[in-house]
Design an enzyme around this catalytic site. Structure first.
Site, PDB file in Angstrom:
ATOM      1  N   ASP A 122     -28.923 -11.234 -12.778  1.00  0.00           N
ATOM      2  CA  ASP A 122     -28.946 -12.622 -12.324  1.00  0.00           C
ATOM      3  C   ASP A 122     -28.742 -12.642 -10.809  1.00  0.00           C
ATOM      4  O   ASP A 122     -28.322 -11.649 -10.208  1.00  0.00           O
ATOM      5  CB  ASP A 122     -27.835 -13.402 -13.037  1.00  0.00           C
ATOM      6  CG  ASP A 122     -28.047 -14.908 -13.022  1.00  0.00           C
ATOM      7  OD1 ASP A 122     -29.014 -15.367 -12.390  1.00  0.00           O
ATOM      8  OD2 ASP A 122     -27.238 -15.622 -13.640  1.00  0.00           O
TER       9      ASP A 122
ATOM     10  N   CYS B 254     -30.990 -20.461 -22.611  1.00  0.00           N
ATOM     11  CA  CYS B 254     -29.541 -20.571 -22.657  1.00  0.00           C
ATOM     12  C   CYS B 254     -29.091 -21.994 -22.331  1.00  0.00           C
ATOM     13  O   CYS B 254     -29.782 -22.748 -21.648  1.00  0.00           O
ATOM     14  CB  CYS B 254     -28.915 -19.599 -21.664  1.00  0.00           C
ATOM     15  SG  CYS B 254     -27.155 -19.295 -21.965  1.00  0.00           S
TER      16      CYS B 254
END
Length: 212
Positions: free
Chosen positions: A127, A8
């Site tokens: 996360d 990402c």
């Protein structure tokens, strides 16, 4: 199973092209103004143009307005949307695209609760929880909080690096990994050597688990 890998926070076409040559499954483009990895729709479109077929493009938003999201989707060919803020499921599904919902994990109970809260998500991404931050922090959460019988599609993220990718796969059993800062030379600039090392470590860990 060989773990799927998303990298990402691309900001340059050449970095995305290098990732594709390594067999990375998905590239993430950040449309969050407070991120050091934020790109404009024009920059994103240039990145997408260099990608070969079958590399998925993921657009990341954080508590963005529906109007802004629609504006980006009209300009950038996106395969999935990643919601990395506090968006409810009703908002996530309104765009008619497959979506990933990121959840910042504070405690073990957050994990099954997230899967229950977003039943139509393509996957839930777990996360680390850092107050006031929405990803890209370089911090891990305790992977042992992930139960071995976890139902549903999910992605492991947060503090992953070439040095800990193998351990992350072995401990968590993750079928998909999402990395950003762990393969950078500076924020937004991906390092080809780190990307290659990350992919090799994650894939070798899965092979080792199968051989055992």
């Amino acid at each position: 199973m060989i773990p799927r890998i998303k990298i990402c926070g691309f900001t340059r076409p050449e970095d995305a092209a290098a990732a594709a040559r390594l067999g990375i499954d998905a590239v993430g483009l950040v449309f969050y103004a407070q991120s050091k990895r934020c790109v404009t729709p024009g920059q994103a479109a240039q990145i997408v143009r260099v990608l070969p077929p079958f590399v998925s493009v993921v657009a990341l938003f954080v508590n963005e307005t529906a109007e802004r999201i629609e504006e980006v989707l009209a300009q950038v060919p996106v395969d999935l949307i990643q919601f990395h803020g506090d968006e409810p499921a009703e908002f996530c599904r309104r765009f008619g695209r497959p979506y990933i919902k990121a959840v910042r994990v504070r405690q073990a109970a957050d994990i099954p609760a997230a899967l229950d809260s977003y039943p139509d998500a393509r996957a839930v991404l777990f996360d680390a929880h850092i107050e006031g931050e929405y990803g890209g922090t370089g911090h891990c959460f305790d992977w042992q909080m992930l139960p071995p019988d976890l139902n549903g599609h999910w992605i492991l993220s947060g503090g992953l690096t070439p040095e800990n990718a193998a351990e992350a796969v072995r401990i968590s059993g993750a079928a998909a990994l999402d990395v950003s800062s762990g393969v950078e030379s500076v924020p937004g600039i991906k390092c080809p050597q780190k990307m290659a090392a990350f992919a090799a470590a994650a894939r070798q860990a899965q092979y080792s688990a199968v051989e055992m």
